[in-house]
Motif scaffolding. Sequence first.
Motif, PDB file in Angstrom:
ATOM      1  N   PHE A   1      -7.132 -24.374  40.332  1.00  0.00           N
ATOM      2  CA  PHE A   1      -7.803 -24.526  38.817  1.00  0.00           C
ATOM      3  C   PHE A   1      -9.131 -25.247  38.504  1.00  0.00           C
ATOM      4  O   PHE A   1     -10.141 -24.682  37.697  1.00  0.00           O
ATOM      5  CB  PHE A   1      -6.594 -24.655  38.078  1.00  0.00           C
ATOM      6  N   ASP A   2      -9.017 -26.628  38.908  1.00  0.00           N
ATOM      7  CA  ASP A   2      -9.808 -27.186  39.216  1.00  0.00           C
ATOM      8  C   ASP A   2     -11.420 -26.403  39.451  1.00  0.00           C
ATOM      9  O   ASP A   2     -12.731 -26.644  39.086  1.00  0.00           O
ATOM     10  CB  ASP A   2     -10.378 -28.697  39.195  1.00  0.00           C
ATOM     11  N   LYS A   3     -11.482 -25.641  40.539  1.00  0.00           N
ATOM     12  CA  LYS A   3     -12.574 -25.127  41.127  1.00  0.00           C
ATOM     13  C   LYS A   3     -13.135 -23.654  40.258  1.00  0.00           C
ATOM     14  O   LYS A   3     -14.874 -23.560  39.810  1.00  0.00           O
ATOM     15  CB  LYS A   3     -12.192 -24.571  42.595  1.00  0.00           C
ATOM     16  N   GLU A   4     -12.200 -23.292  40.016  1.00  0.00           N
ATOM     17  CA  GLU A   4     -12.627 -21.878  39.920  1.00  0.00           C
ATOM     18  C   GLU A   4     -12.118 -21.251  38.250  1.00  0.00           C
ATOM     19  O   GLU A   4     -11.719 -20.648  38.309  1.00  0.00           O
ATOM     20  CB  GLU A   4     -11.414 -20.517  40.607  1.00  0.00           C
ATOM     21  N   ARG A   5     -11.566 -22.295  37.865  1.00  0.00           N
ATOM     22  CA  ARG A   5     -10.781 -21.753  36.297  1.00  0.00           C
ATOM     23  C   ARG A   5      -9.733 -20.415  36.632  1.00  0.00           C
ATOM     24  O   ARG A   5      -9.625 -19.736  35.295  1.00  0.00           O
ATOM     25  CB  ARG A   5     -11.654 -21.468  35.567  1.00  0.00           C
ATOM     26  N   ALA A   6      -9.135 -20.762  37.000  1.00  0.00           N
ATOM     27  CA  ALA A   6      -7.808 -19.562  37.790  1.00  0.00           C
ATOM     28  C   ALA A   6      -6.853 -20.012  37.857  1.00  0.00           C
ATOM     29  O   ALA A   6      -6.310 -21.205  38.623  1.00  0.00           O
ATOM     30  CB  ALA A   6      -8.058 -18.493  39.030  1.00  0.00           C
ATOM     31  N   ILE A   7      -5.146 -19.464  37.452  1.00  0.00           N
ATOM     32  CA  ILE A   7      -4.132 -20.087  37.697  1.00  0.00           C
ATOM     33  C   ILE A   7      -3.662 -19.062  39.284  1.00  0.00           C
ATOM     34  O   ILE A   7      -3.311 -18.562  38.642  1.00  0.00           O
ATOM     35  CB  ILE A   7      -3.004 -20.201  36.421  1.00  0.00           C
ATOM     36  N   THR A   8      -3.173 -20.405  40.419  1.00  0.00           N
ATOM     37  CA  THR A   8      -3.184 -19.673  41.169  1.00  0.00           C
ATOM     38  C   THR A   8      -1.568 -19.763  41.898  1.00  0.00           C
ATOM     39  O   THR A   8      -1.419 -21.564  41.922  1.00  0.00           O
ATOM     40  CB  THR A   8      -4.087 -19.740  42.316  1.00  0.00           C
ATOM     41  N   PHE A   9      -0.399 -19.515  41.408  1.00  0.00           N
ATOM     42  CA  PHE A   9       0.167 -19.434  42.372  1.00  0.00           C
ATOM     43  C   PHE A   9       1.386 -18.944  43.195  1.00  0.00           C
ATOM     44  O   PHE A   9       1.330 -17.503  42.799  1.00  0.00           O
ATOM     45  CB  PHE A   9       1.119 -20.291  41.116  1.00  0.00           C
ATOM     46  N   ILE A  10       2.436 -19.361  43.849  1.00  0.00           N
ATOM     47  CA  ILE A  10       3.320 -18.811  44.167  1.00  0.00           C
ATOM     48  C   ILE A  10       4.617 -18.526  42.820  1.00  0.00           C
ATOM     49  O   ILE A  10       4.885 -19.983  43.408  1.00  0.00           O
ATOM     50  CB  ILE A  10       4.309 -19.138  45.609  1.00  0.00           C
ATOM     51  N   PRO A  11       5.382 -17.583  42.619  1.00  0.00           N
ATOM     52  CA  PRO A  11       6.203 -17.314  41.950  1.00  0.00           C
ATOM     53  C   PRO A  11       7.820 -18.543  42.527  1.00  0.00           C
ATOM     54  O   PRO A  11       7.784 -17.480  43.672  1.00  0.00           O
ATOM     55  CB  PRO A  11       5.857 -16.341  40.884  1.00  0.00           C
ATOM     56  N   PRO A  12       8.073 -19.298  41.783  1.00  0.00           N
ATOM     57  CA  PRO A  12       9.521 -20.014  42.575  1.00  0.00           C
ATOM     58  C   PRO A  12      10.954 -19.092  41.762  1.00  0.00           C
ATOM     59  O   PRO A  12      10.014 -17.597  41.786  1.00  0.00           O
ATOM     60  CB  PRO A  12       9.695 -20.562  41.632  1.00  0.00           C
ATOM     61  N   ASP A  13      11.382 -18.413  42.983  1.00  0.00           N
ATOM     62  CA  ASP A  13      12.795 -17.681  42.265  1.00  0.00           C
ATOM     63  C   ASP A  13      13.281 -18.143  40.499  1.00  0.00           C
ATOM     64  O   ASP A  13      13.323 -19.232  40.373  1.00  0.00           O
ATOM     65  CB  ASP A  13      14.149 -17.731  43.571  1.00  0.00           C
ATOM     66  N   GLY A  14      13.635 -16.568  38.950  1.00  0.00           N
ATOM     67  CA  GLY A  14      13.971 -17.234  38.979  1.00  0.00           C
ATOM     68  C   GLY A  14      13.083 -16.907  37.693  1.00  0.00           C
ATOM     69  O   GLY A  14      11.997 -17.046  37.981  1.00  0.00           O
ATOM     70  N   THR A  15      13.075 -17.476  36.834  1.00  0.00           N
ATOM     71  CA  THR A  15      12.729 -17.896  35.611  1.00  0.00           C
ATOM     72  C   THR A  15      12.112 -19.445  34.987  1.00  0.00           C
ATOM     73  O   THR A  15      12.859 -19.883  35.982  1.00  0.00           O
ATOM     74  CB  THR A  15      13.805 -18.157  34.197  1.00  0.00           C
ATOM     75  N   PHE A  16      11.148 -19.396  35.026  1.00  0.00           N
ATOM     76  CA  PHE A  16      10.359 -20.422  34.937  1.00  0.00           C
ATOM     77  C   PHE A  16       9.128 -20.460  33.735  1.00  0.00           C
ATOM     78  O   PHE A  16       8.473 -19.543  33.632  1.00  0.00           O
ATOM     79  CB  PHE A  16       9.700 -21.087  36.267  1.00  0.00           C
ATOM     80  N   GLU A  17       8.503 -21.822  33.221  1.00  0.00           N
ATOM     81  CA  GLU A  17       7.409 -21.755  32.849  1.00  0.00           C
ATOM     82  C   GLU A  17       6.094 -22.473  33.514  1.00  0.00           C
ATOM     83  O   GLU A  17       6.192 -23.695  34.213  1.00  0.00           O
ATOM     84  CB  GLU A  17       8.336 -23.124  31.659  1.00  0.00           C
ATOM     85  N   LEU A  18       5.541 -21.697  33.190  1.00  0.00           N
ATOM     86  CA  LEU A  18       3.895 -21.745  34.366  1.00  0.00           C
ATOM     87  C   LEU A  18       3.186 -22.584  33.401  1.00  0.00           C
ATOM     88  O   LEU A  18       2.814 -23.514  34.808  1.00  0.00           O
ATOM     89  CB  LEU A  18       3.695 -20.836  34.217  1.00  0.00           C
ATOM     90  N   MET A  19       3.417 -23.149  32.272  1.00  0.00           N
ATOM     91  CA  MET A  19       1.976 -23.724  31.781  1.00  0.00           C
ATOM     92  C   MET A  19       2.788 -24.388  30.042  1.00  0.00           C
ATOM     93  O   MET A  19       3.014 -23.491  29.693  1.00  0.00           O
ATOM     94  CB  MET A  19       0.763 -23.165  31.906  1.00  0.00           C
ATOM     95  N   THR A  20       1.616 -24.887  29.647  1.00  0.00           N
ATOM     96  CA  THR A  20       2.916 -25.683  28.644  1.00  0.00           C
ATOM     97  C   THR A  20       1.464 -25.981  27.750  1.00  0.00           C
ATOM     98  O   THR A  20       0.363 -26.637  29.000  1.00  0.00           O
ATOM     99  CB  THR A  20       3.364 -26.778  27.888  1.00  0.00           C
ATOM    100  N   TYR A  21       0.552 -25.866  26.553  1.00  0.00           N
ATOM    101  CA  TYR A  21      -0.816 -26.185  26.008  1.00  0.00           C
ATOM    102  C   TYR A  21      -0.398 -26.106  24.715  1.00  0.00           C
ATOM    103  O   TYR A  21       0.952 -25.744  23.974  1.00  0.00           O
ATOM    104  CB  TYR A  21      -1.502 -25.118  26.392  1.00  0.00           C
ATOM    105  N   ARG A  22      -1.391 -27.130  23.821  1.00  0.00           N
ATOM    106  CA  ARG A  22      -1.512 -27.168  22.543  1.00  0.00           C
ATOM    107  C   ARG A  22      -2.871 -26.737  22.306  1.00  0.00           C
ATOM    108  O   ARG A  22      -3.713 -27.643  22.480  1.00  0.00           O
ATOM    109  CB  ARG A  22      -0.662 -28.058  22.180  1.00  0.00           C
ATOM    110  N   ILE A  23      -3.129 -26.065  21.052  1.00  0.00           N
ATOM    111  CA  ILE A  23      -4.157 -25.820  20.194  1.00  0.00           C
ATOM    112  C   ILE A  23      -4.373 -26.322  18.628  1.00  0.00           C
ATOM    113  O   ILE A  23      -3.370 -26.429  17.822  1.00  0.00           O
ATOM    114  CB  ILE A  23      -4.818 -24.412  20.227  1.00  0.00           C
ATOM    115  N   THR A  24      -5.237 -27.652  18.833  1.00  0.00           N
ATOM    116  CA  THR A  24      -5.711 -28.197  16.798  1.00  0.00           C
ATOM    117  C   THR A  24      -6.741 -27.427  16.759  1.00  0.00           C
ATOM    118  O   THR A  24      -7.094 -28.002  15.276  1.00  0.00           O
ATOM    119  CB  THR A  24      -5.691 -29.390  17.267  1.00  0.00           C
ATOM    120  N   GLU A  25      -8.105 -26.597  17.252  1.00  0.00           N
ATOM    121  CA  GLU A  25      -8.860 -26.821  16.588  1.00  0.00           C
ATOM    122  C   GLU A  25      -9.096 -25.224  17.045  1.00  0.00           C
ATOM    123  O   GLU A  25      -8.818 -24.479  17.690  1.00  0.00           O
ATOM    124  CB  GLU A  25      -9.980 -27.311  17.233  1.00  0.00           C
ATOM    125  N   ASN A  26     -10.183 -24.386  15.538  1.00  0.00           N
ATOM    126  CA  ASN A  26     -10.821 -23.264  15.893  1.00  0.00           C
ATOM    127  C   ASN A  26      -9.842 -22.710  15.179  1.00  0.00           C
ATOM    128  O   ASN A  26      -9.529 -21.469  16.090  1.00  0.00           O
ATOM    129  CB  ASN A  26     -11.251 -22.958  17.065  1.00  0.00           C
TER     130      ASN A  26
END
Length: 177
Positions: A44-69
């Motif tokens: 992610f730091d190098k390419e600005r791409a989220i790369t992952f191997i999904p775990p079994d079951g349901t999961f939350e990939l990422m959380t974030y907050r937007i405060t501007e624009n």
Amino acid sequence: MPTCKFGMNDKLLMQRESKKGKDGDRGIVIDDLKFHQCVRLNAFDKERAITFIPPDGTFELMTYRITENVNLPFKIMPIYNEMGKTKIEIRIKLKALYDRMIYASNVVIKVPCPKNTAVVKANANIGRARHEPENGGIMWRIKKFQGDNETLLRCDVQLSETNSDKVWNKPPISVDF
């Protein structure tokens, strides 16, 4: 398991990059970005791409907050007048900030009231409003609200007497639609 890869929008700016960026840049600034442990952070730091191997079951990939624009669909302008210890006048102006050709449906505005609320007289230009103690306040329900429009809610709130001199802190008004 397959490897998944999501690209990020070119307008996306992380908090640390926005500080050193140009003032005229109108990208989306993301604060408090957190990833699931399956995300490869170095990719992610190098390419600005989220790369992952999904775990079994349901999961939350990422959380974030937007405060501007952020373009909000509604503007709420509340006015509270405390008339002694047993009466509050509440005026809520609701303005739709979206296009006139668009309608919001099932809009619910929750206006919190003190716990010692006894009687509420509510008058809404559009929709219906009533005190619902089980929900902690006045619930203003609007079935259909046209864009570029504004409406008003007027409430007279009678409070029961209490021995406490504790000042009521007004919780935020919430909107669901």
